[in-house]
Structure formats: structure tokens, C-alpha cells
Design a protein around this motif. Structure first.
Motif, mmCIF file in Angstrom:
data_model
loop_
_atom_site.group_PDB
_atom_site.id
_atom_site.type_symbol
_atom_site.label_atom_id
_atom_site.label_comp_id
_atom_site.label_asym_id
_atom_site.label_seq_id
_atom_site.Cartn_x
_atom_site.Cartn_y
_atom_site.Cartn_z
ATOM 1 N N ALA A 24 0.841 -1.211 0.000
ATOM 2 C CA ALA A 24 0.000 0.000 0.000
ATOM 3 C C ALA A 24 0.869 1.251 0.000
ATOM 4 O O ALA A 24 0.564 2.245 -0.677
ATOM 5 C CB ALA A 24 -0.934 -0.005 1.207
ATOM 6 N N ARG A 25 1.962 1.206 0.741
ATOM 7 C CA ARG A 25 2.890 2.349 0.756
ATOM 8 C C ARG A 25 3.509 2.550 -0.626
ATOM 9 O O ARG A 25 3.599 3.667 -1.131
ATOM 10 C CB ARG A 25 3.964 2.089 1.837
ATOM 11 N N ALA A 26 3.885 1.430 -1.254
ATOM 12 C CA ALA A 26 4.462 1.511 -2.604
ATOM 13 C C ALA A 26 3.439 2.057 -3.599
ATOM 14 O O ALA A 26 3.770 2.878 -4.464
ATOM 15 C CB ALA A 26 4.948 0.128 -3.050
ATOM 16 N N THR A 141 -3.164 3.406 8.673
ATOM 17 C CA THR A 141 -3.276 4.741 9.261
ATOM 18 C C THR A 141 -2.481 4.812 10.567
ATOM 19 O O THR A 141 -1.740 5.773 10.804
ATOM 20 C CB THR A 141 -4.765 5.075 9.508
ATOM 21 N N ILE A 142 -2.621 3.794 11.397
ATOM 22 C CA ILE A 142 -1.890 3.770 12.673
ATOM 23 C C ILE A 142 -0.390 3.696 12.416
ATOM 24 O O ILE A 142 0.408 4.400 13.046
ATOM 25 C CB ILE A 142 -2.341 2.560 13.536
ATOM 26 N N ARG A 143 -0.005 2.853 11.469
ATOM 27 C CA ARG A 143 1.428 2.665 11.200
ATOM 28 C C ARG A 143 2.077 3.961 10.735
ATOM 29 O O ARG A 143 3.214 4.258 11.116
ATOM 30 C CB ARG A 143 1.636 1.557 10.158
ATOM 31 N N GLU A 144 1.338 4.738 9.931
ATOM 32 C CA GLU A 144 1.908 6.001 9.438
ATOM 33 C C GLU A 144 2.186 6.965 10.591
ATOM 34 O O GLU A 144 3.136 7.748 10.531
ATOM 35 C CB GLU A 144 0.944 6.660 8.446
ATOM 36 N N ASP A 145 1.348 6.918 11.642
ATOM 37 C CA ASP A 145 1.512 7.860 12.767
ATOM 38 C C ASP A 145 2.438 7.346 13.861
ATOM 39 O O ASP A 145 3.216 8.109 14.429
ATOM 40 C CB ASP A 145 0.145 8.142 13.420
ATOM 41 N N HIS A 146 2.304 6.060 14.198
ATOM 42 C CA HIS A 146 2.955 5.551 15.416
ATOM 43 C C HIS A 146 3.773 4.290 15.206
ATOM 44 O O HIS A 146 4.421 3.835 16.151
ATOM 45 C CB HIS A 146 1.887 5.217 16.481
ATOM 46 N N GLU A 283 -8.462 11.059 6.631
ATOM 47 C CA GLU A 283 -7.294 10.405 5.998
ATOM 48 C C GLU A 283 -7.448 8.885 6.041
ATOM 49 O O GLU A 283 -7.096 8.189 5.078
ATOM 50 C CB GLU A 283 -5.997 10.775 6.723
ATOM 51 N N GLN A 284 -7.966 8.401 7.173
ATOM 52 C CA GLN A 284 -8.200 6.955 7.342
ATOM 53 C C GLN A 284 -9.105 6.437 6.214
ATOM 54 O O GLN A 284 -8.785 5.427 5.570
ATOM 55 C CB GLN A 284 -8.852 6.760 8.713
ATOM 56 N N ALA A 285 -10.202 7.138 5.964
ATOM 57 C CA ALA A 285 -11.104 6.721 4.872
ATOM 58 C C ALA A 285 -10.388 6.797 3.527
ATOM 59 O O ALA A 285 -10.542 5.903 2.677
ATOM 60 C CB ALA A 285 -12.353 7.594 4.863
ATOM 61 N N HIS A 286 -9.580 7.839 3.334
ATOM 62 C CA HIS A 286 -8.869 7.979 2.048
ATOM 63 C C HIS A 286 -7.812 6.886 1.875
ATOM 64 O O HIS A 286 -7.508 6.479 0.749
ATOM 65 C CB HIS A 286 -8.223 9.363 1.954
ATOM 66 N N ASN A 287 -7.280 6.390 2.990
ATOM 67 C CA ASN A 287 -6.300 5.303 2.905
ATOM 68 C C ASN A 287 -6.910 4.016 2.348
ATOM 69 O O ASN A 287 -6.194 3.080 1.988
ATOM 70 C CB ASN A 287 -5.691 5.021 4.282
ATOM 71 N N GLY A 288 -8.246 3.987 2.249
ATOM 72 C CA GLY A 288 -8.909 2.843 1.626
ATOM 73 C C GLY A 288 -8.446 2.618 0.194
ATOM 74 O O GLY A 288 -8.469 1.479 -0.288
ATOM 75 N N ILE A 289 -8.024 3.674 -0.476
ATOM 76 C CA ILE A 289 -7.607 3.509 -1.886
ATOM 77 C C ILE A 289 -6.287 2.729 -1.997
ATOM 78 O O ILE A 289 -6.273 1.632 -2.572
ATOM 79 C CB ILE A 289 -7.528 4.876 -2.603
ATOM 80 N N VAL A 291 -4.698 0.989 0.154
ATOM 81 C CA VAL A 291 -4.736 -0.312 0.848
ATOM 82 C C VAL A 291 -5.577 -1.306 0.054
ATOM 83 O O VAL A 291 -5.188 -2.472 -0.109
ATOM 84 C CB VAL A 291 -5.273 -0.139 2.283
ATOM 85 N N ARG A 292 -6.704 -0.869 -0.482
ATOM 86 C CA ARG A 292 -7.541 -1.822 -1.237
ATOM 87 C C ARG A 292 -6.913 -2.120 -2.594
ATOM 88 O O ARG A 292 -7.088 -3.224 -3.127
ATOM 89 C CB ARG A 292 -8.977 -1.299 -1.307
ATOM 90 N N MET A 293 -6.171 -1.171 -3.156
ATOM 91 C CA MET A 293 -5.401 -1.493 -4.367
ATOM 92 C C MET A 293 -4.380 -2.582 -4.047
ATOM 93 O O MET A 293 -4.233 -3.565 -4.795
ATOM 94 C CB MET A 293 -4.682 -0.242 -4.889
ATOM 95 N N ALA A 294 -3.677 -2.411 -2.947
ATOM 96 C CA ALA A 294 -2.650 -3.394 -2.565
ATOM 97 C C ALA A 294 -3.277 -4.754 -2.287
ATOM 98 O O ALA A 294 -2.735 -5.800 -2.665
ATOM 99 C CB ALA A 294 -1.891 -2.890 -1.338
ATOM 100 N N LEU A 295 -4.434 -4.741 -1.640
ATOM 101 C CA LEU A 295 -5.112 -6.003 -1.317
ATOM 102 C C LEU A 295 -5.581 -6.715 -2.587
ATOM 103 O O LEU A 295 -5.345 -7.920 -2.759
ATOM 104 C CB LEU A 295 -6.304 -5.712 -0.398
ATOM 105 N N LEU A 296 -6.242 -5.971 -3.488
ATOM 106 C CA LEU A 296 -6.700 -6.591 -4.739
ATOM 107 C C LEU A 296 -5.515 -7.112 -5.544
ATOM 108 O O LEU A 296 -5.549 -8.217 -6.099
ATOM 109 C CB LEU A 296 -7.506 -5.581 -5.569
#
Ligand code: CP
Length: 315
Positions: A24-26, A141-146, A283-289, A291-296
Motif C-alpha cells: 500500500a505504501r508503494a 493509518t496507525i502505522r503512518e503515525d505511530h 485520511e483513514q477513509a482515504h487510505n482505503g484507496i 490499501v484496497r489497491m494493494a489487497l486486490l
């Protein structure tokens, strides 16, 4: 992650989660590199319950991977309204698509779908059961912050019916998080979820008040009281509005507290929190893009290890 389907967060190891989040980060860093990755493939969106974020972010994620999407539409406009079973419905849709995203009011619906079809199935929420793709974007989202190690999290609200809570709590055991659950007695975690958490050796504590522990938290994950799942509406009205935070509530929190919510919210987070440095739910909701790209991408890669083309048109 070497899985055919994503049905429950309990199927995910720490390595599985980190692999998807790394991807997802990539994706977020270089979306163009993924733009045609799954051109010619089709994602089916099968939502038997309302959704804004999950339905639209899967739709958007698929299109950003070059896929097309087909949507079952509202239950009332599909043949489900004629009495077609879930099993028959997904077996038919499997012939139209390369992967299937399913939201359904019954716990276990996605498990059944996964047993009936060969294409990857993503559980997008099964009643009060699980919502594992939400968990992946929550963890991102958590990983990006903490980061995900040495985390202390408070999970507050409807812990009984909140499927995002059940999935997140299970996944956090992979990271040995300190988990505080804050709810009225009537909305405590279900016994089965508590049992499963204890079985993993998870560090969990339950509270009825947020104030005594708010200063210990890295993350506060607030959830909506799930009105639609209460068998008795009077019981909903007894607890609605009890677990509401505003900017003043957060005065006692650490400066870097992250406030999250899977959304939609009703009134459990006051609008004045939106303007604080703590708010991360949009931002959490926007991270759905990403992350779901990475998952698919991961699930389709697993399903097509030789890089086969998409949906066969002649079957
Ligand atoms: N968080 C979430 O599942 O939102 P939707 O119900 O809008 O999909």
C-alpha cells in the motif's frame, strides 16, 4: 500474503499484514506503476447492506489498477428480491468477474461465499462479524503515525455489534498491542471475541469510562452505536449519545494522540475535533484507496501466479 480470500482478520499473520501495508505504501508513492496492472480483469461489488466508503473505495481502487467493475446494485433491484440464495447469487457472479467483494447482514456470509466460488472473495462486512479490509486501512493509518509496535489503543463505543472492532482487535494481537475497550456494560465485546483475544495472550482491559485512561493512549478508535443491529430500539436509545468526545475531552490526551473512526459517524465525535491535530478519520477513509489497491493486487496475484489474463469471455 498467500491467501485465496480475505474473510476474517484472524487469518492474517503479522507478515501478511506487513506485506499488504508495504505494498500500500508503494502504491501510494507511485500509483502510476500500478495503473494497468490488472487491465482486462473485472471486480464484482455485491452489497446486501448500505455502504459509501467500502463500495466506492473498492470501485475506485479497482479502476486505478486498470480493472472494470460490475455492481450488483441494490438488493431490491437484483434477483435476491425474488428469493435467490446467496450461494446461487455468488456462483453466478463468479462467472462474470475475477474477484468479488461481498457485504451482507449475516455473520458467516463471506465464509459461505468463499466456499462456493473459486475467484478471490473479500469480506466487506458480515453482520456484526468481521470487516478485515477496513482493518488493513486502519492499521495503515496507525502505522503512518505511530508504527505498530508498543502501541496503546483505546477502542470505544459499540464493541458488541462493531465488526470493525472485532477485526481490528484480532489483528492487533499480532503486534502485542495494549488494548483498552471502553463501552457501556450492554455493549461490551462479545464473549466469543473476548475468549479469542485471551487465547492469543492479548493484553486487554475493559472500562466504562474514557477519562481515567485517555492520557495513556496513542490511538483512540471511536465507533458508532450500530442502531440497525439492536433487536430492541429502546435499548439503543438507552446508550446512544453516552460515548461522545469533543475537543475538550482531548485536553487530557497526549499531544500525538491519533483519533480514528471507521465512519460513518453520527454524533460520537463532535465537529470541533475535526480541527484538532488529533483527527485522522478522513485520511483513514482515504487510505482505503492504496490499501484496497494493494489487497486486490495481492489476491489477484495469488489467484493468477502465472500472470494469466483476466475474465475468460467464453466460459
Ligand atoms: N467504514 C465503512 O465500512 O463504511 P461504509 O459502511 O460506508 O462502507
Amino acid at each position: 500474503m498467500r491467501q485465496d480470500h480475505l474473510i476474517t482478520a484472524t487469518q492474517l499473520s503479522r507478515d501478511d499484514i506487513e506485506a499488504v501495508l508495504d505494498r500500500a505504501r508503494a502504491v501510494a508513492d507511485d500509483p502510476a506503476a500500478y495503473a494497468d496492472r490488472h487491465a482486462g480483469r473485472v471486480l464484482a461489488l455485491c452489497f446486501f447492506e448500505p455502504s459509501t466508503r467500502t463500495r466506492m473505495s473498492f470501485d475506485s481502487a479497482a479502476k486505478r489498477l486498470g480493472m472494470n467493475t460490475i455492481d450488483m446494485g441494490d438488493v431490491d433491484s437484483s434477483s435476491v428480491s425474488k428469493g435467490e440464495s446467496l450461494s446461487d447469487t455468488v456462483r453466478v457472479i463468479e462467472g462474470y468477474a475475477d474477484a468479488l467483494v461481498l457485504r451482507h447482514p449475516s455473520e458467516g456470509a463471506a465464509t459461505l461465499a468463499g466456499e462456493r466460488v473459486d475467484v478471490p472473495v473479500v469480506n466487506a462486512g458480515d453482520g456484526a462479524g468481521q470487516h478485515p479490509s477496513q482493518t488493513l486501512l486502519d492499521l495503515h493509518t496507525i502505522r503512518e503515525d505511530h508504527g505498530l509496535d508498543d502501541l496503546t489503543i483505546g477502542i470505544m463505543g459499540d464493541l458488541k455489534y462493531g465488526r470493525t472492532v472485532h477485526s481490528l482487535a484480532a489483528a492487533l494481537t499480532e503486534f502485542d498491542a495494549n488494548q483498552h475497550f471502553i463501552s457501556p456494560e450492554s455493549l461490551r465485546l462479545p464473549r466469543s471475541v473476548r475468549f479469542d483475544l485471551h487465547e492469543t495472550g492479548a493484553q486487554i482491559r475493559e472500562h466504562e469510562e474514557l477519562d481515567p485512561i485517555i492520557d495513556e493512549l496513542d490511538v483512540l478508535y471511536v465507533t458508532r452505536i450500530q442502531k440497525e443491529r439492536f433487536p430492541d430500539e429502546n435499548e439503543y436509545h438507552r446508550v446512544a449519545g453516552e460515548y461522545r468526545i469533543d475537543a475538550e475531552t482531548l485536553d487530557a490526551a497526549a499531544d500525538d494522540l491519533t483519533v480514528m473512526h471507521p465512519l460513518p459517524r453520527v454524533d460520537e465525535i463532535a465537529p470541533d475535533v475535526d480541527d484538532t491535530d488529533h483527527a485522522r478519520y478522513f485520511e483513514q477513509a482515504h487510505n482505503g484507496i492504496p490499501v484496497r489497491m494493494a489487497l486486490l493486487d495481492t489476491l489477484l496475484e495469488n489467484a493468477n501466479p502465472d500472470g494469466d489474463e483476466g475474465t475468460e469471455v467464453d466460459r
